[in-house]
Design a protein around this motif. Sequence first.
Motif, mmCIF file in Angstrom:
data_model
loop_
_atom_site.group_PDB
_atom_site.id
_atom_site.type_symbol
_atom_site.label_atom_id
_atom_site.label_comp_id
_atom_site.label_asym_id
_atom_site.label_seq_id
_atom_site.Cartn_x
_atom_site.Cartn_y
_atom_site.Cartn_z
ATOM 1 N N VAL A 142 0.827 -1.207 0.000
ATOM 2 C CA VAL A 142 0.000 0.000 0.000
ATOM 3 C C VAL A 142 0.862 1.259 0.000
ATOM 4 C CG1 VAL A 142 -1.757 1.275 1.273
ATOM 5 C CG2 VAL A 142 -1.842 -1.221 1.193
ATOM 6 N N GLY A 143 1.931 1.258 0.809
ATOM 7 C CA GLY A 143 2.779 2.435 0.917
ATOM 8 C C GLY A 143 3.456 2.792 -0.396
ATOM 9 N N ALA A 144 3.876 1.769 -1.155
ATOM 10 C CA ALA A 144 4.519 2.035 -2.445
ATOM 11 C C ALA A 144 3.543 2.709 -3.412
ATOM 12 C CB ALA A 144 5.063 0.740 -3.031
ATOM 13 N N ILE A 145 2.317 2.203 -3.453
ATOM 14 C CA ILE A 145 1.314 2.773 -4.363
ATOM 15 C C ILE A 145 0.981 4.208 -3.963
ATOM 16 C CG2 ILE A 145 -1.087 2.569 -5.120
ATOM 17 C CD1 ILE A 145 -0.768 -0.461 -4.926
ATOM 18 N N LEU B 146 9.177 6.802 -14.808
ATOM 19 C CA LEU B 146 9.733 6.891 -13.463
ATOM 20 C C LEU B 146 9.019 5.968 -12.489
ATOM 21 C CD1 LEU B 146 11.665 8.299 -11.476
ATOM 22 C CD2 LEU B 146 9.930 10.078 -11.186
ATOM 23 N N ILE B 147 7.684 5.977 -12.505
ATOM 24 C CA ILE B 147 6.975 5.138 -11.536
ATOM 25 C C ILE B 147 7.149 3.653 -11.874
ATOM 26 C CG2 ILE B 147 5.332 6.923 -10.889
ATOM 27 C CD1 ILE B 147 3.287 5.687 -12.730
ATOM 28 N N GLY B 148 7.328 3.322 -13.145
ATOM 29 C CA GLY B 148 7.644 1.941 -13.496
ATOM 30 C C GLY B 148 9.004 1.536 -12.960
ATOM 31 N N VAL B 149 9.978 2.440 -13.057
ATOM 32 C CA VAL B 149 11.317 2.166 -12.532
ATOM 33 C C VAL B 149 11.278 1.986 -11.019
ATOM 34 C CG1 VAL B 149 13.583 3.223 -12.135
ATOM 35 C CG2 VAL B 149 12.546 3.306 -14.401
ATOM 36 N N LEU B 150 10.553 2.837 -10.326
ATOM 37 C CA LEU B 150 10.474 2.729 -8.867
ATOM 38 C C LEU B 150 9.762 1.454 -8.442
ATOM 39 C CD1 LEU B 150 9.636 6.440 -7.943
ATOM 40 C CD2 LEU B 150 11.847 5.286 -7.858
ATOM 41 N N SER B 151 8.761 1.030 -9.221
ATOM 42 C CA SER B 151 8.096 -0.250 -8.922
ATOM 43 C C SER B 151 9.066 -1.408 -9.105
ATOM 44 C CB SER B 151 6.887 -0.439 -9.840
ATOM 45 O OG SER B 151 5.946 0.593 -9.660
ATOM 46 N N LEU C 190 3.364 -2.134 -9.958
ATOM 47 C CA LEU C 190 3.390 -2.085 -11.424
ATOM 48 C C LEU C 190 1.978 -2.130 -11.987
ATOM 49 C CD1 LEU C 190 4.803 -2.166 -14.168
ATOM 50 C CD2 LEU C 190 4.924 -4.658 -13.935
ATOM 51 N N ALA C 191 1.120 -2.958 -11.408
ATOM 52 C CA ALA C 191 -0.263 -3.029 -11.863
ATOM 53 C C ALA C 191 -0.950 -1.671 -11.721
ATOM 54 C CB ALA C 191 -1.018 -4.096 -11.080
ATOM 55 N N TYR C 192 -0.683 -0.987 -10.613
ATOM 56 C CA TYR C 192 -1.242 0.355 -10.421
ATOM 57 C C TYR C 192 -0.709 1.303 -11.489
ATOM 58 C CZ TYR C 192 -1.321 5.123 -8.612
ATOM 59 O OH TYR C 192 -1.455 6.489 -8.493
ATOM 60 N N GLY D 81 10.022 0.341 -18.124
ATOM 61 C CA GLY D 81 10.865 0.785 -17.017
ATOM 62 C C GLY D 81 11.026 -0.289 -15.961
ATOM 63 N N TYR D 82 9.933 -0.970 -15.631
ATOM 64 C CA TYR D 82 9.964 -2.045 -14.635
ATOM 65 C C TYR D 82 10.868 -3.181 -15.096
ATOM 66 C CZ TYR D 82 8.065 -5.560 -11.356
ATOM 67 O OH TYR D 82 7.917 -6.521 -10.389
ATOM 68 N N ALA D 83 10.670 -3.630 -16.351
ATOM 69 C CA ALA D 83 11.443 -4.759 -16.870
ATOM 70 C C ALA D 83 12.924 -4.423 -16.994
ATOM 71 C CB ALA D 83 10.896 -5.189 -18.237
ATOM 72 N N THR D 84 13.240 -3.153 -17.228
ATOM 73 C CA THR D 84 14.631 -2.754 -17.405
ATOM 74 C C THR D 84 15.418 -2.815 -16.105
ATOM 75 O OG1 THR D 84 13.990 -1.287 -19.220
ATOM 76 C CG2 THR D 84 16.135 -0.889 -18.208
ATOM 77 N N VAL D 85 14.808 -2.421 -14.998
ATOM 78 C CA VAL D 85 15.553 -2.342 -13.734
ATOM 79 C C VAL D 85 15.311 -3.546 -12.824
ATOM 80 C CG1 VAL D 85 15.437 0.167 -13.838
ATOM 81 C CG2 VAL D 85 13.742 -1.063 -12.485
ATOM 82 N N TYR D 86 14.298 -4.340 -13.102
ATOM 83 C CA TYR D 86 13.945 -5.445 -12.207
ATOM 84 C C TYR D 86 15.094 -6.436 -12.001
ATOM 85 C CZ TYR D 86 11.420 -9.505 -10.357
ATOM 86 O OH TYR D 86 11.027 -10.578 -9.593
#
Length: 560
Positions: A179-182, A507-512, A521-523, A536-541
């Motif tokens: 919840v806090g991340a979202i 940015l938010i994809g990277v932070l997720s 990421l779903a959010y 962004g998510y797939a790049t840094v995960y």
Amino acid sequence: MELLERLFMGSPALWGGGVAHSVLILALVVALGIMLGKIRVAGVSLGVTGILFVGIAFGWYGMNVDGHLLHFLKEFGLILFVYSIGLQVGPGFFSSFRKGGVTLNKVAVLAVLLGVGTTVALYCLTGLPMTTLVGVMSGAVTNTPGLGAAQQAFSDLHAGAEAPDIATGYAVAYPLGVVGAILTLAALRYLLRVDTQREEREAGSGTDALKDLTTRRISVEVCNPAIEGMSIAQLRELALREFVISRICRAGGEPELAGADTKLHGGDRVLVVAAPRDIEALVALMGREAADTPLMRDRKMISRRILITKSELNGKQLADLKVRSTCGVTITRINRAGIDLVAAGSLQLQIGDRVTVVGPELSVAHAERLFGNSLRRLDHPNLIPIFIGIALGVVLGSISFWIPGVPQPVKLGLAGGPLVVAILIGRYGPHYKLVTYTTMSANLMLREVGIALFLAGVGLGAGEDFIPTLLAGGYVWIAYGAAITVVPLLLAGLWGRLRYKLNYYTLIGVLSGASTNPPALAYCSEQTQTDAPSVGYATVYPLSMFLRVLAAQLLILMFG
């Protein structure tokens, strides 16, 4: 009642030594945990972590399992989980360090380091054991492999001893970690005063770091006298950039496929596929941007994505196939691990790649036969690479090495060793004709079974001490977990925006991804029609996952 008590509490006479009883308890914990994880409150659910909470409840009421069996299943489940993650991220792990990927990974690394720094600061301020805080940190960033790595490191450091507070800290911090991340990602939108419509347009055109990680199509009219009569191959040598010209329309003529030997003349219109960072330079070199209507409305040519399923193509360079001369089609881009790559001749193909081909329908059908495009071939799992990789991962994880400043020798352990080997095999296996591809469903099954066994084992082991710990002040750990969740995301988000001018949705994809947080990421994906958060998510995960696992181990070895 006596029968039910013997059924759930265990009876050697009834269960023949307790193995069947242990299997029953594990099965119930997993099944009920998954049911619990599907319950949504304000749109947020526990997901697979529900298994951990059901395991804690079973352990609290004394419905435990055989200790040796529990230890084996927990460790083997962890190995299956991290190895399947490594296989999934391996193909895109090193490609994520291209120019744009480096920028995004810098932001992700900053978020990881800030999380570790916040954890160490809390350790110094509160006096809590590092085992507790590492568990809280792993829960705050929803990183289950980090939990496993911390437990493994503690066990290695203390001759097989267990630290239940690691799992307790994880369980306490996890819900607010989601919840806090979202909420933090939503808060960044207002802190940065984001113009959502503008960000949406820029995300779609790839104007920030994504310009190095995606492809873009553009129609160009040739009007530069300096390239008159030059072939596409010669133009590529002159431009010093990777691009593909898939179609060409002569003045007054019909669109046709373009190849390396196709010569360019003034008035020609070409359809160029390249990384967005190269588009401006290519347009300046060839002429000017033009409307692509004549190219897009050609009914004789089609564009289709074809799946590579023939094992003999695994590891081959694209140029070796000579698809233009043998099939009469042009390959414009290749999708691997969710990222589109420009179809450069030096690019090595891998089983599971999706290639976009352009050409007449019959030629495209011929290309399908060349590449395979048969899901049935991919349905059969390749077990040999999986178990050889696991064996090598266990060996690697058992090797000790020294890091300056760390008082104890470091091991990658059963979490880090298989993860590293899986990444390396997933990336370099095709070079040695090793087929490492597994379908998404097969990989997901392997991963879910592994994490289910691991979380069930962790919950059952921690259940006895969970409530007393919580009542003795453990509820304060929720606040500590919130700090580890929110502070790094806010600071890294502000840095990524102000320093690197990242698009908000990127940015938010990277932070997720830096938080290894799928619900976040779903959010993010729900906020935009573009795929910027996913890229962004797939790049840094991959790198974030590796660093999270390593950080959890190092904190235990240095302070635990």
